[in-house]
Design an enzyme around this catalytic site. Sequence first.
Site, PDB file in Angstrom:
ATOM      1  N   ARG A 176       0.843  -1.218   0.000  1.00 25.85           N
ATOM      2  CA  ARG A 176       0.000   0.000   0.000  1.00 25.85           C
ATOM      3  C   ARG A 176       0.868   1.254   0.000  1.00 25.85           C
ATOM      4  O   ARG A 176       0.556   2.241   0.658  1.00 25.85           O
ATOM      5  CB  ARG A 176      -0.957   0.050   1.211  1.00 25.85           C
ATOM      6  N   CYS A 224     -10.230  -0.726   3.707  1.00 28.68           N
ATOM      7  CA  CYS A 224      -9.535  -0.892   4.992  1.00 28.68           C
ATOM      8  C   CYS A 224      -9.092   0.466   5.532  1.00 28.68           C
ATOM      9  O   CYS A 224      -8.445   1.237   4.825  1.00 28.68           O
ATOM     10  CB  CYS A 224      -8.325  -1.798   4.825  1.00 28.68           C
ATOM     11  N   GLU A 300      -4.557   3.843   6.497  1.00 28.21           N
ATOM     12  CA  GLU A 300      -4.402   3.641   5.045  1.00 28.21           C
ATOM     13  C   GLU A 300      -5.223   4.699   4.301  1.00 28.21           C
ATOM     14  O   GLU A 300      -4.821   5.214   3.267  1.00 28.21           O
ATOM     15  CB  GLU A 300      -4.878   2.234   4.671  1.00 28.21           C
TER      16      GLU A 300
HETATM   17  C1  LIG Z   1     -15.591  -1.190  -0.793  1.00 31.82           C
HETATM   18  C2  LIG Z   1     -14.135  -0.902  -0.935  1.00 31.82           C
HETATM   19  C3  LIG Z   1     -13.221  -1.939  -1.084  1.00 31.82           C
HETATM   20  C4  LIG Z   1     -11.862  -1.682  -1.200  1.00 31.82           C
HETATM   21  N1  LIG Z   1     -10.998  -2.718  -1.352  1.00 31.82           N
HETATM   22  C5  LIG Z   1      -9.670  -2.478  -1.507  1.00 31.82           C
HETATM   23  C6  LIG Z   1      -8.742  -3.548  -1.720  1.00 31.82           C
HETATM   24  O1  LIG Z   1      -9.099  -4.715  -1.777  1.00 31.82           O
HETATM   25  N2  LIG Z   1      -7.426  -3.230  -1.856  1.00 31.82           N
HETATM   26  C7  LIG Z   1      -6.970  -1.939  -1.811  1.00 31.82           C
HETATM   27  O2  LIG Z   1      -5.763  -1.702  -1.957  1.00 31.82           O
HETATM   28  N3  LIG Z   1      -7.837  -0.901  -1.625  1.00 31.82           N
HETATM   29  C8  LIG Z   1      -9.161  -1.155  -1.474  1.00 31.82           C
HETATM   30  N4  LIG Z   1     -10.022  -0.107  -1.259  1.00 31.82           N
HETATM   31  C9  LIG Z   1      -9.497   1.274  -1.241  1.00 31.82           C
HETATM   32  C10 LIG Z   1      -9.444   1.916  -2.641  1.00 31.82           C
HETATM   33  O3  LIG Z   1     -10.206   1.144  -3.536  1.00 31.82           O
HETATM   34  C11 LIG Z   1      -8.013   2.030  -3.172  1.00 31.82           C
HETATM   35  O4  LIG Z   1      -7.135   2.656  -2.264  1.00 31.82           O
HETATM   36  C12 LIG Z   1      -7.946   2.785  -4.498  1.00 31.82           C
HETATM   37  O5  LIG Z   1      -6.646   2.697  -5.010  1.00 31.82           O
HETATM   38  C13 LIG Z   1      -8.353   4.250  -4.368  1.00 31.82           C
HETATM   39  O6  LIG Z   1      -8.367   4.823  -5.668  1.00 31.82           O
HETATM   40  P1  LIG Z   1      -9.219   6.147  -5.964  1.00 31.82           P
HETATM   41  O7  LIG Z   1      -9.108   6.471  -7.398  1.00 31.82           O
HETATM   42  O8  LIG Z   1     -10.579   5.995  -5.415  1.00 31.82           O
HETATM   43  O9  LIG Z   1      -8.386   7.205  -5.115  1.00 31.82           O
HETATM   44  P2  LIG Z   1      -8.969   8.343  -4.150  1.00 31.82           P
HETATM   45  O10 LIG Z   1      -9.594   7.688  -2.966  1.00 31.82           O
HETATM   46  O11 LIG Z   1      -9.773   9.315  -4.887  1.00 31.82           O
HETATM   47  O12 LIG Z   1      -7.597   9.021  -3.682  1.00 31.82           O
HETATM   48  C14 LIG Z   1      -6.685   8.319  -2.865  1.00 31.82           C
HETATM   49  C15 LIG Z   1      -5.325   9.041  -2.925  1.00 31.82           C
HETATM   50  O13 LIG Z   1      -4.811   8.913  -4.245  1.00 31.82           O
HETATM   51  C16 LIG Z   1      -4.519  10.205  -4.761  1.00 31.82           C
HETATM   52  N5  LIG Z   1      -4.769  10.196  -6.206  1.00 31.82           N
HETATM   53  C17 LIG Z   1      -5.909   9.867  -6.859  1.00 31.82           C
HETATM   54  N6  LIG Z   1      -5.747  10.014  -8.182  1.00 31.82           N
HETATM   55  C18 LIG Z   1      -4.485  10.438  -8.363  1.00 31.82           C
HETATM   56  C19 LIG Z   1      -3.712  10.807  -9.504  1.00 31.82           C
HETATM   57  N7  LIG Z   1      -4.218  10.775 -10.747  1.00 31.82           N
HETATM   58  N8  LIG Z   1      -2.444  11.230  -9.317  1.00 31.82           N
HETATM   59  C20 LIG Z   1      -1.896  11.292  -8.072  1.00 31.82           C
HETATM   60  N9  LIG Z   1      -2.575  10.971  -6.966  1.00 31.82           N
HETATM   61  C21 LIG Z   1      -3.845  10.552  -7.101  1.00 31.82           C
HETATM   62  C22 LIG Z   1      -5.467  11.150  -4.038  1.00 31.82           C
HETATM   63  O14 LIG Z   1      -4.998  12.483  -4.063  1.00 31.82           O
HETATM   64  C23 LIG Z   1      -5.431  10.539  -2.649  1.00 31.82           C
HETATM   65  O15 LIG Z   1      -4.265  10.940  -1.972  1.00 31.82           O
HETATM   66  C24 LIG Z   1     -11.400  -0.346  -1.169  1.00 31.82           C
HETATM   67  C25 LIG Z   1     -12.328   0.708  -1.033  1.00 31.82           C
HETATM   68  C26 LIG Z   1     -13.659   0.438  -0.922  1.00 31.82           C
HETATM   69  C27 LIG Z   1     -14.626   1.585  -0.799  1.00 31.82           C
END
Ligand SMILES: Cc1cc2nc3c(=O)[nH]c(=O)nc-3n(C[C@H](O)[C@H](O)[C@H](O)COP(=O)(O)OP(=O)(O)OC[C@H]3O[C@@H](n4cnc5c(N)ncnc54)[C@H](O)[C@@H]3O)c2cc1C
Length: 311
Positions: A176, A224, A300
């Site tokens: 992560r 998480c 996280e």
């Molecule tokens: C139901 C559920 C299940 C999940 N299961 C998992 C799992 O199994 N494994 C796991 O690892 N995670 C899981 N997550 C968490 C999430 O899916 C991940 O962390 C995912 O990578 C977040 O991506 P996002 O685009 O939504 O980022 P956001 O939540 O929008 O942003 C997260 C971070 O990334 C940065 N960011 C976003 N886009 C960019 C970009 N283009 N450039 C630079 N920085 C950027 C943001 O500024 C922020 O700091 C889960 C979440 C939910 C709600």
Amino acid sequence: MNENLWNDLDVEATLDAPIGALTWYKSGGHAEVLISPRSVEALQTLCQRFHESDIPMRVLGSGANLLVADDGVDGAVVRLNHSIFQEAHWHELDHGHPTRIGAGTDLMALVQESARRGLSGLSQLAGIPATIGGAIRMNAGGSYGDTAQSVHSIELLTTNGELRRMDAAKLDFGYRHCALPDGIVIAAHFNLRADDAVQIRAHVKEVFEYKKRTQPMADRSAGCMFKNPIDPSTGKRESAGRLIDLAGMKGKSVGGAFVSERHGNFIGLLAGGRANDVLALAFDVQQRVLDHSGIQLEREVVIWSQRGDVL
Ligand SMILES: Cc1cc2nc3c(=O)[nH]c(=O)nc-3n(C[C@H](O)[C@H](O)[C@H](O)COP(=O)(O)OP(=O)(O)OC[C@H]3O[C@@H](n4cnc5c(N)ncnc54)[C@H](O)[C@@H]3O)c2cc1C
């Protein structure tokens, strides 16, 4: 906020934008301005202008790993939801190059599309809600593998608008973790391989079913809340969910926020609940686990607030 910073650019801008509602928690405050650029050049100029004016700029993916505090954030939030940031260049594969995917692309849709094309390299990510940019930044993954394992390189716009190509080796991916310099990922290049489409689809199904079985996917959450910590006595990663369970926190609640009965590391939020309820409960969980097992949980989930982003 001075609208001249973007008025002449090819962008869509919303003042006082309710960005909390755009996260998976569907709760939390506003940003001074939410900007969707329609070209890389517009985004580049925006970065330069905001940098020169010393205005904070954040990037929002699909909001699946994010909590926006109820008081919101100052400055600008950028969202790569225009089609220009969601393009996939599959043809590059034919010439032996990695496939370029725009950072605003939906990861779940990408996993399905690459399986449909008989390309392996992403099936370990089935069921994870994310944009490609967010998946890179968090090195999203789970029991079956992570994003890093198929990343070749990324394209990053630095905070002052400089476009850089970075190889995966420079990003120091870990659990992560990604040593991403400040800036906005605009695309990622993946090493995908032609493989047996039936097997890939079967793997996608297996990963997805495992996730559905073990995690409360339908709750409003950010996945998480904490990273699995390293237990100092064994040197191995311990399940944060198990530690939360042992600390007696499963089912506990603050306002509309609750620790999931299904998976102790998920903090859910009832409709109408406040983002600050989640924050308060997360602090409570952290303290109880520290008291009970002597282990300090590291968050996280990314938290944005007026008092600076809580790390
Ligand atoms: C139901 C559920 C299940 C999940 N299961 C998992 C799992 O199994 N494994 C796991 O690892 N995670 C899981 N997550 C968490 C999430 O899916 C991940 O962390 C995912 O990578 C977040 O991506 P996002 O685009 O939504 O980022 P956001 O939540 O929008 O942003 C997260 C971070 O990334 C940065 N960011 C976003 N886009 C960019 C970009 N283009 N450039 C630079 N920085 C950027 C943001 O500024 C922020 O700091 C889960 C979440 C939910 C709600």
